[in-house]
Design a protein around this motif. Structure first.
Motif, PDB file in Angstrom:
ATOM      1  N   LYS A 265     -13.841  66.190 134.038  1.00 59.25           N
ATOM      2  CA  LYS A 265     -13.057  67.172 133.286  1.00 59.25           C
ATOM      3  C   LYS A 265     -12.168  67.959 134.227  1.00 59.25           C
ATOM      4  O   LYS A 265     -12.601  68.419 135.282  1.00 59.25           O
ATOM      5  CB  LYS A 265     -14.012  68.112 132.541  1.00 59.25           C
ATOM      6  N   SER A 270     -10.006  71.520 127.624  1.00 57.28           N
ATOM      7  CA  SER A 270     -10.908  72.357 126.820  1.00 57.28           C
ATOM      8  C   SER A 270     -12.278  71.712 126.737  1.00 57.28           C
ATOM      9  O   SER A 270     -12.429  70.508 126.941  1.00 57.28           O
ATOM     10  CB  SER A 270     -10.313  72.511 125.416  1.00 57.28           C
ATOM     11  N   TRP A 271     -13.322  72.512 126.485  1.00 57.24           N
ATOM     12  CA  TRP A 271     -14.679  71.981 126.337  1.00 57.24           C
ATOM     13  C   TRP A 271     -14.916  71.452 124.935  1.00 57.24           C
ATOM     14  O   TRP A 271     -15.995  70.924 124.647  1.00 57.24           O
ATOM     15  CB  TRP A 271     -15.723  73.064 126.648  1.00 57.24           C
ATOM     16  N   ASP A 276     -21.202  68.649 127.862  1.00 47.48           N
ATOM     17  CA  ASP A 276     -21.189  69.488 129.053  1.00 47.48           C
ATOM     18  C   ASP A 276     -21.320  68.681 130.339  1.00 47.48           C
ATOM     19  O   ASP A 276     -21.073  69.195 131.421  1.00 47.48           O
ATOM     20  CB  ASP A 276     -22.341  70.503 128.988  1.00 47.48           C
ATOM     21  N   ARG A 320     -20.618  76.892 132.410  1.00 51.38           N
ATOM     22  CA  ARG A 320     -21.380  76.526 131.209  1.00 51.38           C
ATOM     23  C   ARG A 320     -22.818  77.022 131.378  1.00 51.38           C
ATOM     24  O   ARG A 320     -23.284  77.264 132.495  1.00 51.38           O
ATOM     25  CB  ARG A 320     -21.376  74.999 131.005  1.00 51.38           C
TER      26      ARG A 320
END
Lengths: 490, 294
Positions: A265, A270-271, A276, A320
Motif C-alpha cells: 500500500k 486509502s484503507w 490491513d 492501524r
C-alpha cells in the motif's frame, strides 16, 4: 553388453515412457536455512524473561541445599541412584514409592492438556527446552553475525578471515553453552559440589562423563543446527496437539477477517476496500520456524508469538490498530469474518473443567499419600509353591515371606502379631517364639529385611485370611497386611 | 509416472501418494535430505560393524562364521561373566564356611544371605525332583512339611545333601533296603493284600477288620523290625511312619499293595563332590526354613 537388436527394439533410453524420471532433488529436500529476525515487543520480552527463569532453574537447582540430617544428602533435588532414593525438597521417595513418579508425570501431562486447551501451544512457544535453547543459540548467533540481513549476507559472502572468526566464535560459544548444559544435567544425579570438583580431577563416575558428553552433543546439534526440524520432524507433540487444541483455544492467529485482501500500500492510497495486511513479510522474517502465519493453523507453528510483535510494530507505523496477528480463537475470527459479533472467550468449558478436576483429584491423592506416608512398610508374600502343606499332626501350614522396610535413619524394632484362622500359631525362622502373641523383629536403619514366617492352623477350622500386623512400639506406626490361608479343601 | 496418473492436491499443489484412506490423501512432500544422509551413515556403520563383529554366518566351505576383527564372542562373554560372578560369590560365601548352621540360621545377616543363596542353588539342583519350594511329588519327599524320613535337623539335612540316599559310590550314604515281599516270594499275594489293609488301619482308614486281624501277626513278624511295633517308623533306617497322613508313594490301597509287593528304595545322589561347602550349607539352611525344620 546387450545385443544390438535389443537396443533397437527399445525406445530412446534417455527419456523413458511417461516423461522425466524423478530427479534426486525431488525426493530429498535440502533444509532451507532460516534466518529469524530479532523481534521487539511484549512477547519478545516475555520470552527473554521465561528464558532467564527456566535456564536459571535448570542450572541453579542442583546447587540448592536442603538440610535432612546426618548421613543423608543435603541436596534439594537429587536422584540418588547409588542408594536408590529420590529427593525433592521435603519429599523423599524410595523405589517402593515409584507411583508418585508416575503420578507426577500424569499431573504434568494433564497440566499440558489443560494449558493447551486454554492457551494453545504456550509450552512449545515459551518453555520447551528446544525452544529456549534454540532461542539462546540464535541470540549468540546474532551477537557474532548480526541480524537476519547481515547473516544472510555473511553466508553468501566468500570465506574471509572476518567470516571465519565470526563463525568460529559462534560455534565455540555454542559448545561452551552445550557443555554447561550437559554438565548441569549430571549434577542432578550426584552431590553437585562433589561431582563438579571431581569432574576436573578425573574423580567423577564414568557415567557422569558419558552423560555430560552426550548432552553436550545433543544440545549443540539440536539447538545449533537442527532447530525447527526437531519440532517439525522429531517431536510427537505437534501431532498430539491436533487432538488437544480446538476452535475455543487461544492460538497465535492471523485475523484474516481484518487482514484480507492484503497487498502493498502506498501512503496516498486509502484503507477502504482493502485489508490491513500490507504484505510487508515481517511476520515471516521473525519466525523461527520459517513459516507464514497467514497460511492459518499449521503443524510447524510453535506459537511463540514473535510474529505478533513484528506485526504490531508495523501496524503502529502505518497507523492501524495493533492485533492483526494476535492470540485469538478460530471461532472468533470466523464469526467476525461473517460479520457477526464474536462470542466471548470461554475459559470454562467441558474439557478444561474435566482436566482441572482430574488434576485436582490426582494431586490431592498424591498430597494425601505424601502427608500420611509411613516410615515403615510391610509386605507379605505368600509361598506359591507349595500353597500349603499338611503337617504330621494333621494341621495345615502355609509359608510366607515378610518384607519389612524401615525408612528411618535409626534401627528399629517392629512388633509382629499374626491373627486369622482358628488355632493359629506361627513361627519365624531363626527366632525364638512360643507360637502366639507378639514377636519383636529388628530392622536396620534404612533397611529392608526379610523374615520367613510359617503359619499353621487346625485342619478343620474355617479359614480364609491371615492378618499380619506390624507396629512400631515407639511411634505407633502400623502396617496391616492381609494374605490368604490355603488348605486342602479349597 | 505420466501426468495423467499424477494426483495433484488442489489446495497445496503438491503431488499425493495416490493412496486414499477414508478420502484423506497423503502429500508426497520430499523427505528432508539429512534423513538420506542418516541412512547413508547407517549403511557405512553396517559395513564397519560387519568388519569388526561376527556378522556373516557359516558359508559352504568356510566351516564357521566370520569372527570379526574384534574377535567378540557372546559365549566367551557369558563364560567370563559366570567366572566373575563365581569369584564374587565365593568371596561373599566364605562367611558361611566358618559359621555353624545354627549360627547361620539365627544371625540375621547370615540368614538372609544363606536363604537367598540356598533358594537359588535349590532351584538349580534340587527342585527338579523335590519341586519348587520343596513341595514334593509322588516318590520325591516334600521338604516343606514336618515329615522326615531320616533327619529334619539342620545337621541331618546337611548330611543327607552331602552323602545322598542309597548312593552306591558314597560310603557314608544313608542306606536301608525294604524287601520286595511279593515279587521275591516272601509273602503270598493274599497276605500282601491283608497287610495293605493293616497299614491303612494304622491311620484309621481300613474297613476290612478281618483282613486287619489276619495281617496283625504278619506285620509284627515282617515289618515291625523297621517300621516299629506300632508302625511309627524308625528314622535311623529311614523307615517311614505309617500312622501319619503322609504317603510318599500314594495312600490308596493299590499304592500300598504295590509298595509291599515290589518295595520302594528310591535314590538321591550325594552332592558332596558336586557342590561346594558354602552352597551345601546354604541349601541346608534353606530346606530347614521351608516349613518343617526341626
Amino acid at each position: 553388453m546387450g545385443s544390438t537388436t535389443l537396443i533397437e527394439q527399445t525406445t530412446d533410453l534417455s527419456t523413458p515412457p511417461g516423461g522425466e524420471p524423478p530427479r534426486h532433488e525431488d525426493l530429498y529436500a535440502k533444509r532451507k536455512q532460516i534466518y529469524p529476525k530479532l523481534a521487539h515487543g511484549k512477547f519478545r520480552m516475555v520470552k527473554w524473561i521465561v528464558m532467564a527463569v527456566t535456564l536459571g532453574v535448570y542450572y541453579g537447582l542442583p546447587w540448592v541445599r536442603w538440610n535432612r540430617g546426618e548421613g543423608i544428602p543435603d541436596q534439594a533435588v537429587l536422584a540418588d541412584f547409588a542408594s536408590e532414593k529420590f529427593y525433592f525438597f521435603f519429599i523423599e521417595l524410595w523405589p517402593q514409592d515409584i507411583h508418585y513418579m508416575a503420578g507426577g508425570l500424569i499431573l504434568a501431562a494433564l497440566l499440558l492438556f489443560l494449558v493447551t486447551s486454554l492457551l494453545g501451544r504456550v509450552w512449545c512457544g515459551y518453555t520447551c527446552p528446544q525452544t529456549v535453547w534454540t532461542d539462546l543459540y540464535i541470540w549468540v548467533e546474532r551477537a557474532f553475525e548480526g541480524d537476519r540481513a547481515a547473516r544472510m549476507r555473511l553466508d553468501n559472502a566468500p570465506w574471509t578471515a572476518n567470516k571465519l572468526a565470526r563463525k568460529f566464535g559462534k560455534h565455540i560459544v555454542w559448545l561452551i553453552i552445550a557443555f554447561w548444559t550437559g554438565g548441569a544435567f549430571i549434577l542432578y544425579w550426584h552431590d553437585a559440589p562433589t561431582v563438579a570438583s571431581g569432574w576436573f580431577t578425573g574423580d567423577a563416575p564414568l557415567t557422569a562423563y558419558w552423560f555430560a558428553g552426550i548432552l553436550t552433543l545433543t544440545t549443540y546439534f539440536l539447538a545449533g543446527t537442527m532447530r525447527e526440524q526437531v519440532c517439525t520432524y522429531m517431536c510427537p507433540w505437534p501431532r498430539i496437539q491436533g487432538a488437544l487444541t480446538d476452535e475455543q483455544a487461544l492460538n497465535v492467529t492471523y485475523r484474516y477477517d481484518r487482514g484480507e485482501p492484503r497487498g502493498p500500500k502506498r501512503k496516498s492510497e486509502s484503507w477502504d476496500n482493502r485489508g490491513d495486511c500490507i504484505d510487508c513479510n515481517q511476520c515471516v522474517q521473525v519466525c523461527p520456524m520459517g513459516i507464514d502465519i497467514r497460511d492459518g493453523e499449521q503443524l510447524e507453528c510453535i506459537h511463540c508469538a514473535l510474529c505478533i510483535d513484528a506485526c504490531d510494530e508495523i501496524m503502529v507505523k502505518v497507523g492501524r490498530p495493533k492485533g492483526l496477528i494476535a492470540y485469538d480463537t478460530q471461532i472468533a475470527v470466523a464469526a467476525r469474518n461473517e460479520g457477526q459479533t464474536p462470542p466471548k472467550h470461554r475459559l470454562i468449558r467441558a474439557r478444561t473443567v474435566v482436566y482441572a478436576v482430574v488434576m485436582l483429584a490426582i494431586g490431592g491423592l498424591m498430597a494425601w499419600g505424601l502427608a500420611t506416608k509411613s516410615t515403615i512398610e510391610a509386605n507379605v508374600l505368600k509361598d506359591r509353591s507349595p500353597p500349603f502343606v499338611t503337617l504330621s499332626d494333621g494341621r495345615i501350614q502355609n509359608g510366607y515371606t515378610l518384607k519389612l522396610v524401615n525408612k528411618a535413619s535409626e534401627p528399629r524394632t517392629m512388633l509382629l502379631s499374626v491373627s486369622g484362622p482358628e488355632g493359629v500359631s506361627y513361627k519365624v525362622i531363626g527366632m525364638e517364639h512360643d507360637g502366639e502373641g507378639v514377636l519383636e523383629l529388628p530392622v536396620e536403619a534404612f533397611g529392608v529385611d526379610r523374615y520367613r514366617i510359617l503359619v499353621s492352623a487346625d485342619a478343620g477350622a474355617p479359614r480364609r485370611q491371615v492378618i499380619f500386623t506390624v507396629r512400631d512400639g515407639v511411634t505407633g506406626e502400623t502396617d496391616v497386611n492381609m494374605s490368604s490361608f490355603r488348605g486342602a479343601e479349597q | 509416472m505420466t501426468d495423467e496418473t499424477k494426483d495433484i492436491d488442489q489446495y497445496s499443489g503438491v503431488e499425493t501418494t495416490g493412496h486414499s484412506w477414508d478420502g484423506i490423501k497423503e502429500l508426497n512432500n520430499p523427505l528432508p535430505r539429512w534423513w538420506l544422509y542418516v541412512w547413508y551413515m547407517s549403511i557405512a556403520w553396517a559395513i564397519v560393524y560387519m568388519i569388526l563383529m561376527p556378522a556373516i554366518p557359516a558359508l559352504p566351505g568356510l566351516g564357521t562364521n566370520t569372527k570379526g576383527l574384534r574377535g567378540h564372542s557372546d559365549r566367551a562373554e557369558v563364560a567370563k561373566a559366570v567366572t566373575e560372578l563365581k569369584t564374587a560369590r565365593d568371596a561373599q560365601s566364605v562367611v558361611l564356611l566358618d559359621a555353624g548352621l545354627e549360627t547361620i540360621e539365627t544371625d540375621r545377616t547370615l540368614q538372609q544371605f544363606a536363604l537367598a543363596m540356598g533358594e537359588s542353588a535349590f532351584g538349580d539342583n534340587c527342585a527338579t525332583c523335590h519341586g519348587a519350594g520343596g513341595r514334593g511329588a509322588i516318590g520325591y519327599p516334600a521338604l516343606a512339611d514336618d515329615v522326615w524320613l531320616w533327619d529334619g535337623s539342620l545337621d541331618g539335612i546337611e548330611y543327607t545333601i552331602r552323602h545322598g540316599i542309597r548312593h552306591d559310590t558314597d560310603d557314608g550314604t544313608r542306606f536301608s533296603a525294604m524287601p520286595a515281599f511279593g515279587r521275591d516270594g516272601l509273602l503270598k499275594r493274599s497276605e500282601v493284600d491283608d497287610l495293605a489293609q493293616y497299614v491303612l488301619s494304622l491311620s484309621g482308614r481300613s474297613e476290612d477288620s478281618d483282613a486287619v486281624a489276619r495281617a496283625a501277626p504278619i506285620f509284627q513278624q515282617q515289618c515291625s523290625t523297621c517300621h516299629g511295633e506300632n508302625g511309627t517308623g524308625d528314622r535311623t533306617q529311614g523307615a517311614p511312619n505309617l500312622t501319619d497322613a503322609e504317603w510318599l508313594y500314594g495312600g490308596r490301597v493299590a499304592d500300598i499293595e504295590a509298595t509291599i509287593y515290589n518295595a520302594r528304595n528310591s535314590h538321591m545322589p550325594a552332592w558332596d563332590d558336586r557342590l561346594d561347602d558354602a552352597t551345601i550349607k546354604a541349601i541346608a539352611v534353606y530346606v530347614h526354613s521351608l516349613g518343617g525344620g526341626e
